[in-house]
Design an enzyme around this catalytic site. Structure first.
Site, PDB file in Angstrom:
ATOM      1  N   CYS A   1       9.319 -27.574 -63.573  1.00  0.00           N
ATOM      2  CA  CYS A   1       8.665 -27.042 -64.772  1.00  0.00           C
ATOM      3  C   CYS A   1       9.124 -27.777 -66.023  1.00  0.00           C
ATOM      4  CB  CYS A   1       8.920 -25.552 -64.886  1.00  0.00           C
ATOM      5  SG  CYS A   1       8.228 -24.650 -63.492  1.00  0.00           S
ATOM      6  N   GLU A   2       8.906 -29.056 -66.034  1.00  0.00           N
ATOM      7  CA  GLU A   2       9.163 -29.922 -67.185  1.00  0.00           C
ATOM      8  C   GLU A   2       8.026 -30.928 -67.180  1.00  0.00           C
ATOM      9  OE1 GLU A   2      11.587 -30.022 -69.472  1.00  0.00           O
ATOM     10  OE2 GLU A   2      12.845 -28.434 -68.619  1.00  0.00           O
TER      11      GLU A   2
ATOM     12  N   ARG B   1      14.566 -41.513 -62.655  1.00  0.00           N
ATOM     13  CA  ARG B   1      14.496 -42.664 -63.551  1.00  0.00           C
ATOM     14  C   ARG B   1      13.212 -42.687 -64.386  1.00  0.00           C
ATOM     15  NH1 ARG B   1      14.387 -47.406 -62.471  1.00  0.00           N
ATOM     16  NH2 ARG B   1      15.801 -48.157 -64.040  1.00  0.00           N
TER      17      ARG B   1
ATOM     18  N   GLY C   1      25.622 -52.366 -58.402  1.00  0.00           N
ATOM     19  CA  GLY C   1      25.142 -51.269 -57.573  1.00  0.00           C
ATOM     20  C   GLY C   1      23.657 -51.439 -57.307  1.00  0.00           C
ATOM     21  N   ARG C   2      22.890 -51.410 -58.388  1.00  0.00           N
ATOM     22  CA  ARG C   2      21.430 -51.465 -58.302  1.00  0.00           C
ATOM     23  C   ARG C   2      20.929 -52.640 -57.459  1.00  0.00           C
ATOM     24  NH1 ARG C   2      18.496 -49.387 -62.375  1.00  0.00           N
ATOM     25  NH2 ARG C   2      20.308 -49.653 -63.698  1.00  0.00           N
TER      26      ARG C   2
ATOM     27  N   TYR D   1      14.147 -42.607 -68.207  1.00  0.00           N
ATOM     28  CA  TYR D   1      14.021 -43.863 -68.961  1.00  0.00           C
ATOM     29  C   TYR D   1      12.577 -44.324 -69.127  1.00  0.00           C
ATOM     30  CZ  TYR D   1      18.720 -44.452 -66.783  1.00  0.00           C
ATOM     31  OH  TYR D   1      19.984 -44.300 -66.312  1.00  0.00           O
TER      32      TYR D   1
HETATM   33  C1  LIG Z   1      26.741 -48.079 -63.685  1.00  0.00           C
HETATM   34  C2  LIG Z   1      27.844 -49.047 -63.644  1.00  0.00           C
HETATM   35  C3  LIG Z   1      27.819 -50.108 -62.737  1.00  0.00           C
HETATM   36  C4  LIG Z   1      26.653 -50.389 -61.836  1.00  0.00           C
HETATM   37  O1  LIG Z   1      25.531 -50.749 -62.542  1.00  0.00           O
HETATM   38  P1  LIG Z   1      24.260 -51.347 -61.754  1.00  0.00           P
HETATM   39  O2  LIG Z   1      23.204 -51.403 -62.805  1.00  0.00           O
HETATM   40  O3  LIG Z   1      23.961 -50.352 -60.676  1.00  0.00           O
HETATM   41  O4  LIG Z   1      24.668 -52.659 -61.230  1.00  0.00           O
HETATM   42  C5  LIG Z   1      28.912 -50.939 -62.678  1.00  0.00           C
HETATM   43  N1  LIG Z   1      29.973 -50.748 -63.479  1.00  0.00           N
HETATM   44  C6  LIG Z   1      30.042 -49.737 -64.361  1.00  0.00           C
HETATM   45  C7  LIG Z   1      31.257 -49.598 -65.193  1.00  0.00           C
HETATM   46  C8  LIG Z   1      28.980 -48.860 -64.482  1.00  0.00           C
HETATM   47  O5  LIG Z   1      29.039 -47.865 -65.359  1.00  0.00           O
END
Ligand SMILES: *Cc1c(COP(=O)(O)O)cnc(C)c1O
Length: 421
Positions: free
Chosen positions: A343-344, A312, A276-277, A316
């Site tokens: 307010c955090e 984020r 995803g990222r 984190y």
């Molecule tokens: C969050 C997640 C992803 C995606 O992670 P990225 O860091 O965005 O690549 C893929 N698979 C599972 C099972 C996840 O929980």
């Protein structure tokens, strides 16, 4: 101090033009950048017929982005009923959907079955649960947690501390049980890292899975046909970090595939990932303006965005680079905590960040917000989520999600009932 610079995903002029037309804060994504990156990932695995990245919907659950990613051959990786429904609404179904959930409610398995999604089970007890609530499909994938056999990384942590997946013994028992129940086709999945920048980590992980597939074949005679390497490929949030060399990852995995699987006389597997990222992260940013400058024990730049738009850093301690539009060449001779209005006290995008001198109205770009950015938003403290825009390949900017309004904040309340309460 001179500023550390990081290229903007979208030209500064285009960002400035968008900020003149639309109220800040907003997220904006670059379609061309996302597509080019998707192709880069596909190219790295071009040696593996049928390779597919199931885009992790949670990273950027926007159907406009999911839709053009399908044109690049991507599927969708879902982990909840709403994510499955979003994939369905986008026109993604069948084997283009991977359902990787945990602590899964029955109705989600029912929906995943109905859509023909590839179900990836998180626990050995889910075999009988799925069989009871939705019936077993003829293809099923199991999620492996190597525990102490593999080092984790910071976001996911040590595998043996992570809630996900089957132990090694459970994997073997799980495949055996599924086979006895008549399941015919088997997949293997793991996800042991998040935001990892070391290419070798992914090569080693793939090697571990290939070896497990060999062991499963040796011990049970079962041929694993699909191996899902999970997501977790990192992006260079800091200006001095390097992006992951995908070609090296692809080639390294190719070698491991050849050496371990082919070496054991097994047929090639269908490889997939759930990144995803990597896909959208660098190609989206949060555009926001300075609202107030405050000087007390520290110097604060208060923005019109807050952690509801990007949490984020608060969650984190993550670094997100900040570019001040129009002050790219100014010296970074001031130190700010860059805050939102929630307010955090952890509602900060940056702490002690050297930046050029700021004033109210300055336009800021918070980089690398294209994944796990807008998606993590929430309404705590009455903060509403911003709009999302997409810059099309022809340079036009189009809204792909409107901003929330106060009506959305009230949408779950029945105020009529309050009158007689
Ligand atoms: C969050 C997640 C992803 C995606 O992670 P990225 O860091 O965005 O690549 C893929 N698979 C599972 C099972 C996840 O929980």
């Amino acid at each position: 101090m001179s500023c550390k610079t990081k290229p903007l995903p979208i030209p500064a002029d285009a960002i400035r033009a968008a900020a003149e037309r639309y109220p800040t804060p907003f997220h904006i994504y670059d379609e061309e950048g996302i597509r080019a990156n998707a192709r880069r990932l596909n190219r790295a695995f071009a040696w593996s017929p049928g390779f597919r990245n199931f885009f992790a919907v949670k990273a950027c659950p926007n159907p406009f982005i999911m839709k053009f990613l399908t044109e690049e051959g991507f599927g969708a990786d879902c982990s909840s009923l709403p994510e499955l429904l979003l994939a369905e609404a986008t026109g993604i179904k069948g084997a283009a959907v991977m359902f990787t959930s945990n602590d899964t409610p029955a109705e989600e398995f029912v929906k995943a079955r109905q859509m023909g999604a590839i179900i990836n089970l998180d626990d050995i007890t889910h075999i009988d649960f799925l069989r009871r609530v939705a019936g077993l499909p003829d293809r099923i994938c199991l999620r492996y947690n190597p525990g102490p056999l593999k080092d984790g990384n910071a976001i996911i942590g040590k595998p043996e501390e992570a809630k996900y997946g089957f132990t090694r013994d459970q994997m073997l028992e799980g495949y055996r049980t599924l086979r006895d129940y008549g399941v015919k086709r088997f997949g293997l999945h793991t996800m042991v890292a998040s935001n990892e920048l070391d290419p070798q980590y992914f090569i080693d992980t793939a090697g571990m899975l290939f070896q497990l597939a060999v062991d499963v074949h040796r011990e049970l005679g079962i041929v694993i046909e699909l191996i899902n390497l999970g997501g977790g490929i990192g992006i260079p949030y800091r200006p001095d970090q390097q992006e992951v060399d995908l070609e090296m990852v692809g080639e390294g995995i190719r070698d491991a595939h050849e050496r371990i699987l082919a070496g054991a006389g097994l047929p090639p597997v269908k490889l997939c990932m759930e990144c995803g990222r990597l896909v959208t992260g660098p190609y989206g940013c949060l555009v926001t303006r300075v609202r107030h400058i405050k000087r007390t024990y520290k110097q604060y730049a208060g923005l019109d965005a807050c952690m509801a738009n990007l949490m984020r850093p608060a969650l984190y301690g993550a670094y997100h680079h900040i570019t001040v539009i129009g002050k790219e060449d100014a010296p970074c001779d001031q130190i700010y905590d860059v805050t939102g209005s929630l307010c955090e006290n952890n509602d900060k995008f940056a702490i002690d960040r050297p930046l050029p001198a700021l004033e109210p109205g300055d336009l800021l770009v918070i980089h690398d917000a294209g994944a796990h950015g807008h998606a993590m938003g929430f309404q705590y403290n009455g903060k509403l989520r911003s709009a999302e825009y997409l810059r099309r390949p022809d340079g036009r900017v189009t809204m792909i999600r409107r901003a929330e309004t106060v009506q959305d904040y009230f949408a779950t309340l029945d105020l009529e009932r309050l009158k007689t309460f």
